[in-house]
Design a protein around this motif. Structure first.
Motif, PDB file in Angstrom:
ATOM      1  N   LEU A 126     -43.756   0.952 -61.493  1.00  0.00           N
ATOM      2  CA  LEU A 126     -43.805   0.594 -60.080  1.00  0.00           C
ATOM      3  C   LEU A 126     -42.723  -0.423 -59.694  1.00  0.00           C
ATOM      4  CD1 LEU A 126     -47.666   0.495 -59.662  1.00  0.00           C
ATOM      5  CD2 LEU A 126     -46.100   1.931 -58.371  1.00  0.00           C
ATOM      6  N   LYS A 127     -42.053  -0.968 -60.702  1.00  0.00           N
ATOM      7  CA  LYS A 127     -41.037  -1.993 -60.433  1.00  0.00           C
ATOM      8  C   LYS A 127     -39.984  -1.474 -59.451  1.00  0.00           C
ATOM      9  CE  LYS A 127     -37.827  -5.100 -62.583  1.00  0.00           C
ATOM     10  NZ  LYS A 127     -37.162  -5.592 -63.757  1.00  0.00           N
ATOM     11  N   ASN A 128     -39.724  -2.301 -58.418  1.00  0.00           N
ATOM     12  CA  ASN A 128     -38.687  -1.996 -57.429  1.00  0.00           C
ATOM     13  C   ASN A 128     -38.967  -0.839 -56.493  1.00  0.00           C
ATOM     14  OD1 ASN A 128     -36.660  -3.670 -56.969  1.00  0.00           O
ATOM     15  ND2 ASN A 128     -35.486  -3.062 -58.766  1.00  0.00           N
ATOM     16  N   ARG A 129     -40.188  -0.291 -56.520  1.00  0.00           N
ATOM     17  CA  ARG A 129     -40.515   0.823 -55.628  1.00  0.00           C
ATOM     18  C   ARG A 129     -40.977   0.275 -54.285  1.00  0.00           C
ATOM     19  NH1 ARG A 129     -42.852   4.738 -59.161  1.00  0.00           N
ATOM     20  NH2 ARG A 129     -43.782   5.780 -57.362  1.00  0.00           N
ATOM     21  N   SER A 130     -40.925   1.136 -53.262  1.00  0.00           N
ATOM     22  CA  SER A 130     -41.450   0.779 -51.944  1.00  0.00           C
ATOM     23  C   SER A 130     -42.743   1.541 -51.706  1.00  0.00           C
ATOM     24  CB  SER A 130     -40.427   1.151 -50.862  1.00  0.00           C
ATOM     25  OG  SER A 130     -39.344   0.251 -50.921  1.00  0.00           O
ATOM     26  N   LEU A 131     -43.631   0.975 -50.904  1.00  0.00           N
ATOM     27  CA  LEU A 131     -44.872   1.670 -50.538  1.00  0.00           C
ATOM     28  C   LEU A 131     -44.878   1.856 -49.023  1.00  0.00           C
ATOM     29  CD1 LEU A 131     -47.673   2.867 -51.058  1.00  0.00           C
ATOM     30  CD2 LEU A 131     -48.620   0.550 -50.995  1.00  0.00           C
ATOM     31  N   ILE A 132     -44.641   3.095 -48.605  1.00  0.00           N
ATOM     32  CA  ILE A 132     -44.571   3.396 -47.179  1.00  0.00           C
ATOM     33  C   ILE A 132     -45.735   4.285 -46.774  1.00  0.00           C
ATOM     34  CG2 ILE A 132     -43.097   4.349 -45.337  1.00  0.00           C
ATOM     35  CD1 ILE A 132     -41.757   2.024 -46.880  1.00  0.00           C
ATOM     36  N   ASP A 133     -46.182   5.126 -47.698  1.00  0.00           N
ATOM     37  CA  ASP A 133     -47.187   6.146 -47.411  1.00  0.00           C
ATOM     38  C   ASP A 133     -48.009   6.332 -48.698  1.00  0.00           C
ATOM     39  OD1 ASP A 133     -47.264   8.979 -45.547  1.00  0.00           O
ATOM     40  OD2 ASP A 133     -47.933   9.176 -47.619  1.00  0.00           O
ATOM     41  N   PRO A 134     -49.307   6.640 -48.582  1.00  0.00           N
ATOM     42  CA  PRO A 134     -50.114   6.776 -49.812  1.00  0.00           C
ATOM     43  C   PRO A 134     -49.573   7.821 -50.789  1.00  0.00           C
ATOM     44  CG  PRO A 134     -51.530   6.766 -47.890  1.00  0.00           C
ATOM     45  CD  PRO A 134     -50.118   6.798 -47.380  1.00  0.00           C
ATOM     46  N   SER A 135     -48.760   8.760 -50.310  1.00  0.00           N
ATOM     47  CA  SER A 135     -48.266   9.770 -51.248  1.00  0.00           C
ATOM     48  C   SER A 135     -47.049   9.278 -52.045  1.00  0.00           C
ATOM     49  CB  SER A 135     -47.921  11.065 -50.505  1.00  0.00           C
ATOM     50  OG  SER A 135     -46.976  10.775 -49.511  1.00  0.00           O
ATOM     51  N   ASP A 136     -46.615   8.039 -51.813  1.00  0.00           N
ATOM     52  CA  ASP A 136     -45.460   7.515 -52.562  1.00  0.00           C
ATOM     53  C   ASP A 136     -45.791   7.196 -54.020  1.00  0.00           C
ATOM     54  OD1 ASP A 136     -43.807   7.706 -50.393  1.00  0.00           O
ATOM     55  OD2 ASP A 136     -44.092   5.633 -49.743  1.00  0.00           O
ATOM     56  N   PHE A 137     -47.071   6.919 -54.304  1.00  0.00           N
ATOM     57  CA  PHE A 137     -47.467   6.576 -55.678  1.00  0.00           C
ATOM     58  C   PHE A 137     -48.406   7.645 -56.224  1.00  0.00           C
ATOM     59  CE2 PHE A 137     -47.247   1.651 -54.845  1.00  0.00           C
ATOM     60  CZ  PHE A 137     -45.883   1.759 -54.637  1.00  0.00           C
ATOM     61  N   SER A 138     -48.369   7.809 -57.545  1.00  0.00           N
ATOM     62  CA  SER A 138     -49.272   8.768 -58.180  1.00  0.00           C
ATOM     63  C   SER A 138     -50.657   8.145 -58.336  1.00  0.00           C
ATOM     64  CB  SER A 138     -48.727   9.156 -59.552  1.00  0.00           C
ATOM     65  OG  SER A 138     -48.806   8.028 -60.411  1.00  0.00           O
ATOM     66  N   ARG A 139     -51.610   8.987 -58.672  1.00  0.00           N
ATOM     67  CA  ARG A 139     -52.966   8.493 -58.927  1.00  0.00           C
ATOM     68  C   ARG A 139     -52.962   7.436 -60.012  1.00  0.00           C
ATOM     69  NH1 ARG A 139     -57.828  12.874 -58.614  1.00  0.00           N
ATOM     70  NH2 ARG A 139     -59.068  11.397 -59.801  1.00  0.00           N
ATOM     71  N   ASN A 174     -57.182  13.356 -52.302  1.00  0.00           N
ATOM     72  CA  ASN A 174     -56.619  13.615 -53.617  1.00  0.00           C
ATOM     73  C   ASN A 174     -57.682  13.458 -54.719  1.00  0.00           C
ATOM     74  OD1 ASN A 174     -54.404  14.140 -55.098  1.00  0.00           O
ATOM     75  ND2 ASN A 174     -53.441  12.130 -54.854  1.00  0.00           N
ATOM     76  N   HIS A 175     -58.947  13.283 -54.312  1.00  0.00           N
ATOM     77  CA  HIS A 175     -60.010  12.993 -55.290  1.00  0.00           C
ATOM     78  C   HIS A 175     -61.150  14.010 -55.197  1.00  0.00           C
ATOM     79  CE1 HIS A 175     -57.692   9.318 -55.285  1.00  0.00           C
ATOM     80  NE2 HIS A 175     -58.242   9.034 -56.453  1.00  0.00           N
ATOM     81  N   GLU A 196     -53.253   1.635 -61.823  1.00  0.00           N
ATOM     82  CA  GLU A 196     -52.695   0.408 -62.398  1.00  0.00           C
ATOM     83  C   GLU A 196     -52.864  -0.770 -61.437  1.00  0.00           C
ATOM     84  OE1 GLU A 196     -48.590   0.519 -63.611  1.00  0.00           O
ATOM     85  OE2 GLU A 196     -48.829   2.582 -64.334  1.00  0.00           O
ATOM     86  N   ILE A 197     -52.621  -0.501 -60.145  1.00  0.00           N
ATOM     87  CA  ILE A 197     -52.742  -1.581 -59.140  1.00  0.00           C
ATOM     88  C   ILE A 197     -54.197  -2.046 -59.049  1.00  0.00           C
ATOM     89  CG2 ILE A 197     -52.487  -2.150 -56.679  1.00  0.00           C
ATOM     90  CD1 ILE A 197     -50.152  -0.053 -56.655  1.00  0.00           C
ATOM     91  N   PHE A 198     -55.127  -1.078 -58.985  1.00  0.00           N
ATOM     92  CA  PHE A 198     -56.544  -1.468 -58.868  1.00  0.00           C
ATOM     93  C   PHE A 198     -57.027  -2.194 -60.121  1.00  0.00           C
ATOM     94  CE2 PHE A 198     -56.445   2.237 -55.872  1.00  0.00           C
ATOM     95  CZ  PHE A 198     -56.512   1.455 -54.730  1.00  0.00           C
ATOM     96  N   ASP A 199     -56.597  -1.722 -61.288  1.00  0.00           N
ATOM     97  CA  ASP A 199     -57.020  -2.398 -62.525  1.00  0.00           C
ATOM     98  C   ASP A 199     -56.565  -3.849 -62.516  1.00  0.00           C
ATOM     99  OD1 ASP A 199     -58.191  -0.120 -63.369  1.00  0.00           O
ATOM    100  OD2 ASP A 199     -56.635   0.447 -64.804  1.00  0.00           O
ATOM    101  N   LEU A 200     -55.321  -4.057 -62.090  1.00  0.00           N
ATOM    102  CA  LEU A 200     -54.805  -5.425 -62.039  1.00  0.00           C
ATOM    103  C   LEU A 200     -55.572  -6.246 -61.002  1.00  0.00           C
ATOM    104  CD1 LEU A 200     -52.787  -7.555 -62.991  1.00  0.00           C
ATOM    105  CD2 LEU A 200     -51.095  -6.604 -61.398  1.00  0.00           C
ATOM    106  N   ALA A 201     -55.887  -5.644 -59.850  1.00  0.00           N
ATOM    107  CA  ALA A 201     -56.632  -6.370 -58.807  1.00  0.00           C
ATOM    108  C   ALA A 201     -57.999  -6.817 -59.350  1.00  0.00           C
ATOM    109  CB  ALA A 201     -56.813  -5.497 -57.573  1.00  0.00           C
ATOM    110  N   HIS A 202     -58.680  -5.954 -60.099  1.00  0.00           N
ATOM    111  CA  HIS A 202     -59.981  -6.338 -60.675  1.00  0.00           C
ATOM    112  C   HIS A 202     -59.798  -7.498 -61.666  1.00  0.00           C
ATOM    113  CE1 HIS A 202     -62.258  -3.122 -58.805  1.00  0.00           C
ATOM    114  NE2 HIS A 202     -61.423  -2.198 -59.267  1.00  0.00           N
ATOM    115  N   GLN A 203     -58.704  -7.454 -62.419  1.00  0.00           N
ATOM    116  CA  GLN A 203     -58.455  -8.551 -63.366  1.00  0.00           C
ATOM    117  C   GLN A 203     -58.158  -9.860 -62.638  1.00  0.00           C
ATOM    118  OE1 GLN A 203     -55.467  -7.410 -66.321  1.00  0.00           O
ATOM    119  NE2 GLN A 203     -56.355  -5.358 -66.339  1.00  0.00           N
TER     120      GLN A 203
END
Ligand code: NCD
Length: 307
Positions: A2-15, A176-177, A20-27
């Motif tokens: 995810l380093k250096n990526r932009s988030l513009i739309d939910p389809s920019d990142f994979s599941r 997507n789920h 990874e983001i949610f796991d880190l948020a829980h931590q």
């Protein structure tokens, strides 16, 4: 990565990347101390061309709680936008001073265009009536903390489904789920845009119903996602006034919900949830706002490549 990526739309990142983001948020929630200095020496820029409370404050608080610093404007009239500077020139300039940039803009697509002019990560904090992917991060983290996972759940979306960008992004993510089902509750005039219905919901074979009342379906819902009628996107005030109070969730209506139907709302609320609902343990919108800061901490850390 995810380093250096932009988030513009939910389809920019994979599941997997979202996981990874949610796991880190829980931590981070479990041990915020550990991350207190993670962003020392880093600067976040917030460019808000539209009003905001939660999104901007939670991004700024997120960066400050990570030990980083923040620059920006919350009022375009105080920036060179007022002199007629283009978004491209503004972000190119901001890139000279900051490591990561967050942009909210009334024009659909503006953050996407801006992201093409910079090599630092750019995050869409809401573009017109289009998308709001970091509100989706907030919503999903909240859903996970309340019910474990987003799969196999029934979601009701109520209010302004036409202009509500938070709904568009959340539906895009959920579609997507597996095992999700939607009730789309709105007046005829504020139904979900065709591109969301056709290109996202139907294309992914998600069972859904478009209805105009909430009571008959509330007992089936795991989550009821209430939204504000988006006054600023209406062409005339009369239509707004006619539609604004069509759905008001109050204590009497809460009786139709099951004991495990949680109420979410991206906030700000106007009249669509009576304050008497706030003390109901199923009302989770202020916790949701708090989760927004933690998930944005995780997003910043990932996009800067620190974690
Ligand atoms: C939402 C937005 O800006 O789209 N607010 C938010 O970011 N929490 C919802 C709204 O304004 O109604």
């Amino acid at each position: 990565m995810l380093k250096n990526r932009s988030l513009i739309d939910p389809s920019d990142f994979s599941r997997q990347e979202f996981c990874e983001i949610f796991d880190l948020a829980h931590q981070i929630i479990a041990n915020p101390e550990k991350y207190r200095k993670s962003c020392e020496g880093k600067i976040l820029a917030t460019l808000f061309y539209e009003p905001s409370t939660r999104t901007r404050f939670s991004f700024e608080a997120a960066m400050l709680r990570l030990g980083g610093k923040v620059v920006g404007f919350s009022e375009p009239s105080s920036s060179s936008a007022a002199k007629g500077e283009s978004i491209a020139d503004t972000v190119r300039t901001v890139e000279c001073y900051a490591d990561i940039v967050v942009m909210r803009h009334p024009k659909e697509g503006a953050p996407r265009v801006a992201s093409r002019y910079v090599s630092i990560p750019l995050i869409n904090a809401g573009d017109g009536g289009h998308q709001h992917p970091t509100q989706t991060l907030t919503d999903i983290l909240t859903i996970q903390r309340l019910k474990g996972s987003v799969e196999n759940k029934t979601y009701g979306f109520c209010g302004d489904l036409k202009f509500g960008r938070t709904v568009h992004s959340l539906i895009k993510f959920l579609s997507n789920h597996e095992g999700v089902k939607f009730y789309l509750i709105s007046p005829e005039e504020l139904r979900i845009p065709d591109y969301i219905r056709e290109e996202i919901i139907i294309k992914n074979n998600i069972p859904f119903e478009e209805v105009e009342k909430m009571e008959p379906y509330m007992g089936e819902l795991d989550f009821l996602y209430m939204t504000r009628v988006q006054r600023e996107r209406f062409f005339n005030e009369e239509d707004y006034v006619r539609l604004k109070d069509r759905f008001i969730l109050d204590a009497a209506k809460m009786k139709f919900a099951s004991p495990s139907t949680y109420i979410l709302h991206p906030l700000p609320r106007v009249n669509e949830i009576s304050i008497e609902v706030d003390n109901d343990p199923r009302a989770q919108y202020f916790n949701q706002a708090k989760n927004g800061m933690f998930v944005r901490m995780a997003l910043i850390l990932k996009l800067l490549g620190i974690y």
